[in-house]
Design a protein around this motif. Sequence first.
Motif, PDB file in Angstrom:
ATOM      1  N   ARG A 117      41.087  -0.412  -1.292  1.00 15.74           N
ATOM      2  CA  ARG A 117      42.451  -0.009  -1.569  1.00 15.74           C
ATOM      3  C   ARG A 117      43.434  -0.919  -0.845  1.00 15.74           C
ATOM      4  NH1 ARG A 117      42.854   6.612  -1.619  1.00 15.74           N
ATOM      5  NH2 ARG A 117      41.242   6.981  -3.197  1.00 15.74           N
ATOM      6  N   GLU A 118      44.534  -1.179  -1.512  1.00 13.33           N
ATOM      7  CA  GLU A 118      45.602  -1.969  -0.921  1.00 13.33           C
ATOM      8  C   GLU A 118      46.730  -1.032  -0.493  1.00 13.33           C
ATOM      9  OE1 GLU A 118      45.202  -5.078  -0.489  1.00 13.33           O
ATOM     10  OE2 GLU A 118      43.653  -5.670  -1.918  1.00 13.33           O
ATOM     11  N   ALA A 119      47.686  -1.573   0.247  1.00 11.95           N
ATOM     12  CA  ALA A 119      48.876  -0.806   0.612  1.00 11.95           C
ATOM     13  C   ALA A 119      49.665  -0.455  -0.656  1.00 11.95           C
ATOM     14  CB  ALA A 119      49.753  -1.606   1.579  1.00 11.95           C
ATOM     15  N   TRP A 120      50.371   0.674  -0.628  1.00 16.38           N
ATOM     16  CA  TRP A 120      51.073   1.133  -1.831  1.00 16.38           C
ATOM     17  C   TRP A 120      52.081   0.115  -2.314  1.00 16.38           C
ATOM     18  CZ3 TRP A 120      56.306   1.524  -2.121  1.00 16.38           C
ATOM     19  CH2 TRP A 120      57.029   1.523  -0.916  1.00 16.38           C
ATOM     20  N   ILE A 121      52.703  -0.628  -1.388  1.00 17.59           N
ATOM     21  CA  ILE A 121      53.706  -1.616  -1.792  1.00 17.59           C
ATOM     22  C   ILE A 121      53.062  -2.766  -2.572  1.00 17.59           C
ATOM     23  CG2 ILE A 121      53.592  -3.039   0.311  1.00 17.59           C
ATOM     24  CD1 ILE A 121      56.660  -3.248   0.136  1.00 17.59           C
ATOM     25  N   THR A 122      51.788  -3.041  -2.286  1.00 15.55           N
ATOM     26  CA  THR A 122      51.070  -4.081  -3.018  1.00 15.55           C
ATOM     27  C   THR A 122      50.892  -3.678  -4.474  1.00 15.55           C
ATOM     28  OG1 THR A 122      49.880  -4.684  -0.993  1.00 15.55           O
ATOM     29  CG2 THR A 122      48.972  -5.471  -3.081  1.00 15.55           C
ATOM     30  N   TYR A 123      50.499  -2.422  -4.699  1.00 15.88           N
ATOM     31  CA  TYR A 123      50.358  -1.934  -6.069  1.00 15.88           C
ATOM     32  C   TYR A 123      51.717  -1.829  -6.757  1.00 15.88           C
ATOM     33  CZ  TYR A 123      45.527  -0.763  -4.930  1.00 15.88           C
ATOM     34  OH  TYR A 123      44.205  -0.830  -4.570  1.00 15.88           O
ATOM     35  N   GLY A 163      51.889 -11.437  -3.980  1.00 18.75           N
ATOM     36  CA  GLY A 163      51.305 -12.344  -3.003  1.00 18.75           C
ATOM     37  C   GLY A 163      51.878 -12.138  -1.614  1.00 18.75           C
ATOM     38  N   GLU A 164      53.192 -11.898  -1.532  1.00 25.14           N
ATOM     39  CA  GLU A 164      53.822 -11.658  -0.241  1.00 25.14           C
ATOM     40  C   GLU A 164      53.347 -10.339   0.364  1.00 25.14           C
ATOM     41  OE1 GLU A 164      56.267 -12.236   3.068  1.00 25.14           O
ATOM     42  OE2 GLU A 164      55.517 -13.600   1.527  1.00 25.14           O
ATOM     43  N   ALA A 165      53.195  -9.316  -0.487  1.00 20.05           N
ATOM     44  CA  ALA A 165      52.700  -8.026  -0.001  1.00 20.05           C
ATOM     45  C   ALA A 165      51.268  -8.145   0.506  1.00 20.05           C
ATOM     46  CB  ALA A 165      52.786  -6.980  -1.113  1.00 20.05           C
ATOM     47  N   LYS A 166      50.440  -8.904  -0.205  1.00 18.36           N
ATOM     48  CA  LYS A 166      49.055  -9.128   0.237  1.00 18.36           C
ATOM     49  C   LYS A 166      49.026  -9.823   1.603  1.00 18.36           C
ATOM     50  CE  LYS A 166      45.486  -9.312  -1.911  1.00 18.36           C
ATOM     51  NZ  LYS A 166      44.248  -8.523  -1.867  1.00 18.36           N
ATOM     52  N   ARG A 167      49.935 -10.795   1.771  1.00 20.23           N
ATOM     53  CA  ARG A 167      49.962 -11.547   3.026  1.00 20.23           C
ATOM     54  C   ARG A 167      50.357 -10.654   4.194  1.00 20.23           C
ATOM     55  NH1 ARG A 167      53.421 -14.049   6.348  1.00 20.23           N
ATOM     56  NH2 ARG A 167      55.229 -13.352   5.161  1.00 20.23           N
ATOM     57  N   ARG A 168      51.321  -9.766   3.970  1.00 19.96           N
ATOM     58  CA  ARG A 168      51.842  -8.949   5.062  1.00 19.96           C
ATOM     59  C   ARG A 168      50.942  -7.765   5.414  1.00 19.96           C
ATOM     60  NH1 ARG A 168      58.410  -8.363   4.876  1.00 19.96           N
ATOM     61  NH2 ARG A 168      58.888 -10.601   4.821  1.00 19.96           N
ATOM     62  N   PHE A 169      50.244  -7.241   4.412  1.00 22.54           N
ATOM     63  CA  PHE A 169      49.493  -6.000   4.652  1.00 22.54           C
ATOM     64  C   PHE A 169      47.985  -6.186   4.614  1.00 22.54           C
ATOM     65  CE2 PHE A 169      53.642  -4.663   3.131  1.00 22.54           C
ATOM     66  CZ  PHE A 169      53.989  -3.712   4.059  1.00 22.54           C
ATOM     67  N   LYS A 170      47.521  -7.433   4.635  1.00 22.73           N
ATOM     68  CA  LYS A 170      46.069  -7.626   4.593  1.00 22.73           C
ATOM     69  C   LYS A 170      45.452  -7.265   5.959  1.00 22.73           C
ATOM     70  CE  LYS A 170      46.074 -12.527   5.872  1.00 22.73           C
ATOM     71  NZ  LYS A 170      45.636 -13.876   5.475  1.00 22.73           N
TER      72      LYS A 170
END
Length: 318
Positions: A138-144, A311-318
Amino acid sequence: MSSSPASSSSQSQSRRRGLLIACLITLWYSSNIGVILLNKYLLSNYGFRFPIFLTMCHMTACALLSYASIVFLKLVPLQVIKSRPQFLKIATLSVVFCASVVGGNVSLRYLPVSFNQAVGATTPFFTAVFAYLMTFKREAWITYAALIPVVTGVIIASGGEPSFHMFGFIMCIGATAARAFKSVLQGVLLSSEGEKLNSMNLLLYMSPIAVVVLLPSTLVMEPNVLEVILALGKDHKFMWLLLIANSATAYVANLSNFLVTKHTSALTLQVLGNAKGAVAVVISILLFRNPVTVMGIGGYTITVLGVVAYGEAKRRFK
């Protein structure tokens, strides 16, 4: 105050590295856009209506040139397949890869490159879906949330596409989904450190398997391919040269993709890929003069911005 020799050496190495990365990105952009445009020209404007055979030519070139690059040029060490399970994993990846490339080539017969690239920009959406279904990651909600404009933009672009073709759209969506599935599958199947192959060796082993898979499909679905190609070769003396150049460019696109990833990062590659898609759209419109609408351009812009946000959300919340 003069700089120390160590500082000057470090600055010189940094400049050389920056120049190398710039050259690799330029090569990646030109080869990727080049193979897309050559595919479109061959399949839609040249009378070469054999997308499966074209994909087989690409895979043959990848097999031969990968072998030359690894064995003779020694760009990376040769890795061997260590077990039957590893071979089966590679074969599975190869079949999925074939499906993505064939689907993309088929779609270019019916859709302009601009719309093809707009649909292809939704790859992160399918990647997120498959990653969740296969790995329960699961990813962070902002990523989805960032994926919402990705899909919305394509829906808008579809409604504003003058050259919209339902079968071509379905094939393009299928190719995009297969490309995302292959990306996730590669991470799952080749995650073992004892069996992991680098990208060039993976391409070396995948390509011959792809040719074996595509050959019977070509004979069944495109039975008159040799007859038509020979006729085209007589009518158009540069046809064979164009086909060889197209196949070689497909290999360079794969090779440069690997090298850019090696010298930057996967996230950088994704961001650069978004810009590449936009460049391909502009060039295709200028070359093929396909009609576009403000609605279509707006939809594609929304999709690209959504992918950048993803991509920015993935970078910040990985």
